[in-house]
Design a protein around this motif. Structure first.
Motif, PDB file in Angstrom:
ATOM      1  N   HIS A   5      38.152  34.204 -10.163  1.00 41.51           N
ATOM      2  CA  HIS A   5      36.753  33.790 -10.202  1.00 41.51           C
ATOM      3  C   HIS A   5      36.540  32.730  -9.128  1.00 41.51           C
ATOM      4  CE1 HIS A   5      36.097  35.795 -14.116  1.00 41.51           C
ATOM      5  NE2 HIS A   5      37.330  35.428 -14.368  1.00 41.51           N
ATOM      6  N   ASN A   6      35.736  33.069  -8.129  1.00 37.59           N
ATOM      7  CA  ASN A   6      35.467  32.143  -7.029  1.00 37.59           C
ATOM      8  C   ASN A   6      33.993  31.741  -7.026  1.00 37.59           C
ATOM      9  OD1 ASN A   6      38.118  32.210  -6.009  1.00 37.59           O
ATOM     10  ND2 ASN A   6      37.696  34.126  -4.934  1.00 37.59           N
ATOM     11  N   PRO A   7      33.641  30.650  -6.319  1.00 33.18           N
ATOM     12  CA  PRO A   7      32.223  30.284  -6.211  1.00 33.18           C
ATOM     13  C   PRO A   7      31.450  31.392  -5.497  1.00 33.18           C
ATOM     14  CG  PRO A   7      33.648  28.502  -5.412  1.00 33.18           C
ATOM     15  CD  PRO A   7      34.517  29.707  -5.609  1.00 33.18           C
ATOM     16  N   SER A   8      30.135  31.467  -5.746  1.00 32.76           N
ATOM     17  CA  SER A   8      29.286  32.436  -5.032  1.00 32.76           C
ATOM     18  C   SER A   8      29.274  32.078  -3.546  1.00 32.76           C
ATOM     19  CB  SER A   8      27.869  32.377  -5.588  1.00 32.76           C
ATOM     20  OG  SER A   8      27.322  31.094  -5.352  1.00 32.76           O
ATOM     21  N   GLU A   9      28.968  33.078  -2.719  1.00 31.81           N
ATOM     22  CA  GLU A   9      28.885  32.813  -1.274  1.00 31.81           C
ATOM     23  C   GLU A   9      27.813  31.771  -0.973  1.00 31.81           C
ATOM     24  OE1 GLU A   9      28.570  36.305   1.113  1.00 31.81           O
ATOM     25  OE2 GLU A   9      30.592  36.974   0.615  1.00 31.81           O
ATOM     26  N   GLU A  10      26.697  31.808  -1.745  1.00 35.14           N
ATOM     27  CA  GLU A  10      25.625  30.826  -1.518  1.00 35.14           C
ATOM     28  C   GLU A  10      26.163  29.407  -1.710  1.00 35.14           C
ATOM     29  OE1 GLU A  10      25.359  33.438  -3.566  1.00 35.14           O
ATOM     30  OE2 GLU A  10      24.063  34.684  -2.308  1.00 35.14           O
ATOM     31  N   ARG A  11      26.987  29.241  -2.763  1.00 37.46           N
ATOM     32  CA  ARG A  11      27.535  27.909  -3.068  1.00 37.46           C
ATOM     33  C   ARG A  11      28.483  27.464  -1.957  1.00 37.46           C
ATOM     34  NH1 ARG A  11      25.071  25.601  -7.208  1.00 37.46           N
ATOM     35  NH2 ARG A  11      25.453  27.424  -8.490  1.00 37.46           N
ATOM     36  N   LEU A  12      29.337  28.386  -1.477  1.00 34.89           N
ATOM     37  CA  LEU A  12      30.292  28.034  -0.422  1.00 34.89           C
ATOM     38  C   LEU A  12      29.574  27.752   0.896  1.00 34.89           C
ATOM     39  CD1 LEU A  12      33.253  30.495  -1.138  1.00 34.89           C
ATOM     40  CD2 LEU A  12      33.196  28.026  -1.521  1.00 34.89           C
ATOM     41  N   LEU A  13      28.512  28.534   1.172  1.00 35.60           N
ATOM     42  CA  LEU A  13      27.722  28.297   2.383  1.00 35.60           C
ATOM     43  C   LEU A  13      27.100  26.902   2.342  1.00 35.60           C
ATOM     44  CD1 LEU A  13      25.817  31.672   2.905  1.00 35.60           C
ATOM     45  CD2 LEU A  13      27.135  30.476   4.655  1.00 35.60           C
ATOM     46  N   ALA A  14      26.517  26.536   1.189  1.00 39.73           N
ATOM     47  CA  ALA A  14      25.885  25.218   1.053  1.00 39.73           C
ATOM     48  C   ALA A  14      26.928  24.115   1.209  1.00 39.73           C
ATOM     49  CB  ALA A  14      25.190  25.107  -0.309  1.00 39.73           C
TER      50      ALA A  14
END
Ligand code: ZN
Length: 212
Positions: A5-14
Motif C-alpha cells: 500500500h503506497n501513497p496516491s500519485e497525487e500525494r507523492l506529487l504534492a
C-alpha cells in the motif's frame, strides 16, 4: 506476498513539489525512508521539476533585491544551527528521530498515543499510535484527512493487510476499524486532521473519552 500500500500519485506529487502540509509531509517522508521504490520515484520527479525550472526564462529582479538578500544573510549570520537532539525512540525511522515526543497517553483498551511535536497545520498534527496484538481501534470515520504509515507490526482493514512501510489514506468518507494482526504491537505514525468520529451507540458513548 501481500500487495503493498503506497501513497496516491497525487500525494507523492504534492510532496515532491513541496506543497503538502507539514504534518502530512512528515508521514510521507517516513514512508519514503522505509520504501526504496517510492523514494526513487519521488527523486526522479524532483529531478524533472528541477530541470523544468532550469529551462524557464529568468525574470529581472527588482532594484532592491540584492539589498534584501544581503539583509537576510546578516540576520541569519550564516552560522550552522545544531540539529535538535534525538528523541528517546531509537526504533523510529530517521525522519522522526529529531522531533520531541509527548508522554504516552491511554486512548482506549490496548491503544496508546503519543504526540510528535512536528509542525502543525491548523488541527492537523502528527501522532504515534501503539496498538496491542489482537486489538482494534473503534469503528470510526474522520474529521478530515488521516494519513497513516506502519512502522512495525501489522494491521488489517477491509482494504487488506498493512505491514511496515505501508501507507493508508483515509478521510471523512472512509469508515474503518484497523485490527492488529501481528504478534508484536503495531506502531504507526499518523497525520490526523481533527478527531476521529466513532460509529454506533457504544462509540458515541465513549467518544468523549477517546482523544487522539
Ligand atoms: Zn482512521
Amino acid at each position: 506476498m501481500n500487495a503493498r500500500h503506497n501513497p496516491s500519485e497525487e500525494r507523492l506529487l504534492a510532496y515532491a513539489a513541496g506543497t503538502l502540509s507539514p504534518p502530512e509531509a512528515v508521514v510521507v517522508a517516513t514512508h519514503l525512508a522505509l520504501r526504496d521504490e517510492s523514494d526513487a520515484w519521488v527523486r526522479r520527479l524532483q529531478a524533472v521539476g528541477g530541470a523544468v525550472l532550469d529551462d524557464l526564462t529568468p525574470v529581472a529582479l527588482s532594484g532592491d533585491a540584492l539589498d534584501r538578500a544581503l539583509a537576510r544573510v546578516e540576520v541569519d549570520g550564516g552560522e550552522a544551527v545544531a540539529p535538535p537532539p534525538l528523541n528517546d525512540m531509537p526504533e523510529l525511522p530517521e525522519p522522526l528521530r529529531r522531533y520531541a515526543l509527548g508522554p504516552w497517553r491511554w486512548a482506549g483498551p490496548g491503544i496508546q498515543v503519543r504526540d510528535v511535536h512536528a509542525p502543525r497545520d491548523g488541527d492537523c498534527r502528527v501522532i504515534l499510535l501503539k496498538i496491542e496484538p489482537g486489538r482494534s481501534t473503534p469503528n470510526h470515520t474522520h474529521g478530515g484527512v488521516e494519513l497513516t504509515c506502519v512502522l512495525s507490526g501489522a494491521y488489517a482493514t477491509d482494504e487488506g493487510r498493512f505491514d511496515a512501510g505501508d501507507f493508508e489514506e483515509a478521510d471523512e468518507a472512509i469508515l474503518h476499524r484497523p485490527r492488529v494482526v501481528s504478534d508484536e504491537p503495531c506502531l504507526c505514525v499518523a497525520a490526523l486532521d481533527g478527531q476521529i468520529r466513532l460509529d454506533g451507540w457504544l462509540g458515541k458513548l465513549i467518544q468523549p473519552f477517546v482523544r487522539l
